[in-house]
Enzyme design. Structure first.
Site, mmCIF file in Angstrom:
data_model
loop_
_atom_site.group_PDB
_atom_site.id
_atom_site.type_symbol
_atom_site.label_atom_id
_atom_site.label_comp_id
_atom_site.label_asym_id
_atom_site.label_seq_id
_atom_site.Cartn_x
_atom_site.Cartn_y
_atom_site.Cartn_z
ATOM 1 N N ASP A 160 3.078 -4.584 7.891
ATOM 2 C CA ASP A 160 1.870 -3.782 7.778
ATOM 3 C C ASP A 160 0.695 -4.750 7.890
ATOM 4 O O ASP A 160 0.382 -5.487 6.953
ATOM 5 C CB ASP A 160 1.869 -3.054 6.425
ATOM 6 N N GLN A 203 -4.541 -5.228 6.805
ATOM 7 C CA GLN A 203 -5.555 -6.118 6.214
ATOM 8 C C GLN A 203 -5.568 -7.500 6.863
ATOM 9 O O GLN A 203 -6.253 -8.400 6.378
ATOM 10 C CB GLN A 203 -5.296 -6.273 4.704
ATOM 11 N N HIS A 257 0.875 -1.178 0.000
ATOM 12 C CA HIS A 257 0.000 0.000 0.000
ATOM 13 C C HIS A 257 0.914 1.231 0.000
ATOM 14 O O HIS A 257 2.023 1.175 0.541
ATOM 15 C CB HIS A 257 -0.834 -0.041 1.285
ATOM 16 N N LYS A 297 -10.522 -0.936 10.342
ATOM 17 C CA LYS A 297 -10.684 -2.114 9.485
ATOM 18 C C LYS A 297 -10.986 -3.354 10.326
ATOM 19 O O LYS A 297 -11.035 -4.470 9.815
ATOM 20 C CB LYS A 297 -9.420 -2.331 8.655
ATOM 21 N N CYS A 355 -4.727 2.508 -3.748
ATOM 22 C CA CYS A 355 -3.476 2.997 -3.138
ATOM 23 C C CYS A 355 -2.334 2.002 -3.318
ATOM 24 O O CYS A 355 -1.475 1.866 -2.423
ATOM 25 C CB CYS A 355 -3.650 3.322 -1.646
HETATM 26 N N1 PMP Z 1 -1.833 -0.767 4.617
HETATM 27 C C1 PMP Z 1 -2.762 -1.480 3.981
HETATM 28 C C2 PMP Z 1 -2.412 -2.836 3.458
HETATM 29 C C3 PMP Z 1 -4.045 -0.957 3.821
HETATM 30 O O1 PMP Z 1 -4.972 -1.670 3.196
HETATM 31 C C4 PMP Z 1 -4.334 0.333 4.331
HETATM 32 C C5 PMP Z 1 -5.711 0.960 4.167
HETATM 33 N N2 PMP Z 1 -6.279 0.806 2.923
HETATM 34 C C6 PMP Z 1 -3.333 1.015 4.993
HETATM 35 C C7 PMP Z 1 -2.095 0.445 5.123
HETATM 36 C C8 PMP Z 1 -3.548 2.381 5.564
HETATM 37 O O2 PMP Z 1 -4.496 2.334 6.564
HETATM 38 P P1 PMP Z 1 -5.148 3.683 7.145
HETATM 39 O O3 PMP Z 1 -5.659 4.428 5.958
HETATM 40 O O4 PMP Z 1 -6.219 3.181 8.032
HETATM 41 O O5 PMP Z 1 -4.068 4.408 7.851
#
Ligand code: PMP
Length: 400
Positions: A194, A197, A117, A220, A358
């Site tokens: 990270d 997910q 991401h 999430k 993203c």
């Molecule tokens: N890492 C991953 C794999 C994600 O899917 C996301 C959110 N789409 C994030 C980081 C960032 O999370 P947040 O926007 O809640 O900070």
């Protein structure tokens, strides 16, 4: 499963029952989490720590109980390793900035994967730029699985950290992070995971994994927005420079010199989002009551069922076909633009996400503008999966 616990699922969109399949972006909140937030603001709202009065002490106790709930949920060795942030993005920025400031030297290297991401790419680019270090990339194959054999060749004596996703938000791939951590550790390189997910979909045990950092967001995992966690091993957190300066993170301040507070407070400058932290604790308790193993099994069944049905549609192309996946299905149908498909699904009451999610490097890898992504949570049903399949067929017939 436990659908009645989520009031928003009774909403109608365009007069049709909401089919919410955008859970990788954010999950809906159970009534108990909404109640916890309400109760906090109705009964104990107060700033925490150092408050002599009753409400402040109550709020502090609830806040610190939440830290213990998180510690237990990810099996951290100590609550001092659990830092509250605004979300996964802030958690990763914290590590990249603090770790970078403390350890990165010119010509050092940071390894990320091709499926990250943006929030696990850009903070490292910023840190590398600031310190004169280089970013290196671990690639993935056509199924959307990391090519782990390349990690050995990427790591050099200049490698300072490896940062990879536990689960890809675009591909659904569950990465073999145990293997990645073990390879990196053989070279004395720490690993940031990270987990944005992963935390709501599979059990996480940071001590068994032996990861050095593990970052995730509350929203999430059925908790409120605006709250997240950065887990880090004590040894690193003690050595690392603070991320932000301000109240709470100090021991003593003079104009000549400031000394920092002990962990975890050294990394928690300013007033935290106390109500949201309590909401996160409630969400964790909720997940534990349902059972994370049970959730994982159910979501796997939904994934298999839906993918099987979707695969029967002529022109269906899945993006991400790893052997180990969570309930994320990214797809394209013939040459229909994902945005057009998304709009027509929305008009049928089906909430999916379209675009690059993203993860632009993933889209570049496949040479596509984006995907349509359906992602499951514990409350989705097989009936909803059928509705998605019917709606995709209908949209396809309208667009072709
Ligand atoms: N890492 C991953 C794999 C994600 O899917 C996301 C959110 N789409 C994030 C980081 C960032 O999370 P947040 O926007 O809640 O900070």
């Amino acid at each position: 499963m436990n659908r009645a616990d989520f009031p928003i699922l009774n909403e109608l969109v365009y007069g049709k029952p909401l089919v919410y399949l955008d859970n990788a972006a954010t999950t809906q909140k159970p009534q108990v989490v909404i109640d916890a937030l309400n109760d906090y603001y109705l009964h104990i709202n107060s700033n925490i720590h150092r408050g002599v009065h009753c409400l402040s002490q109550q709020a502090t106790n609830e806040f610190e109980r939440a830290r213990e709930a998180v510690r237990q949920y990810i099996n951290a060795a100590s609550t001092q390793e659990v830092i509250f942030t605004r979300g996964a993005t802030e958690s990763i920025n914290l590590v990249a900035a603090s770790f970078g400031r403390t350890y990165l030297q010119p010509d050092d290297e940071v390894i990320v994967s091709e499926m990250e991401h943006h929030s696990n790419i850009v903070p490292w680019q910023l840190a590398c730029e600031e310190r004169g270090a280089k970013l290196k990339v671990l690639p993935f194959n056509e199924q959307g699985e990391l090519i782990i054999s390349k990690l050995e060749t990427l790591i050099t004596e200049r490698t300072k950290i490896v940062a990879v996703a536990h689960v890809s938000n675009s591909l659904g791939t569950i990465n073999p992070i145990e293997k990645i951590i073990s390879i990196a550790h053989q070279h004395n390189v720490p690993v940031l995971i990270d987990g944005a997910q992963a935390v709501a979909h599979c059990p996480v045990n940071v001590q068994a994994l032996d990861c050095d950092f593990y970052c995730f967001s509350g929203h999430k995992m059925y908790a409120p927005m605006g709250i997240g966690v950065m887990y880090g091993k004590t040894q690193w957190l003690n050595e690392m420079q603070p991320y932000q300066g301000g109240g709470e993170m100090i021991k003593d301040v003079t104009f000549e010199k400031t000394t920092y507070n002990e962990l975890p407070f050294k990394f928690e400058a300013g007033t935290p989002s106390v109500g949201d932290v309590i909401g996160l604790r409630t969400a964790i308790e909720y997940i534990q009551n349902v059972g994370l193993e049970k959730i994982a099994t159910y979501e796997q069944e939904l994934l298999t069922y839906t993918a099987e049905k979707l695969s029967k549609i002529d022109g269906m192309r899945f993006i991400g076909e790893a052997a180990q996946k969570t309930g994320v299905i990214s797809f394209l149908v013939s040459d229909i633009h994902p945005y057009d498909m998304g709009v027509l699904l929305d008009h049928q009451g089906i909430a999916v996400r379209t675009g690059h999610h993203c993860t632009q490097p993933i889209m570049t890898h496949f040479g596509i503008p984006g995907t349509v992504r359906a992602s499951f949570a514990l409350y989705n049903t097989f009936e909803e999966a059928d509705k998605l399949v019917e709606a995709v067929i209908k949209a396809k017939n309208m667009l072709m």
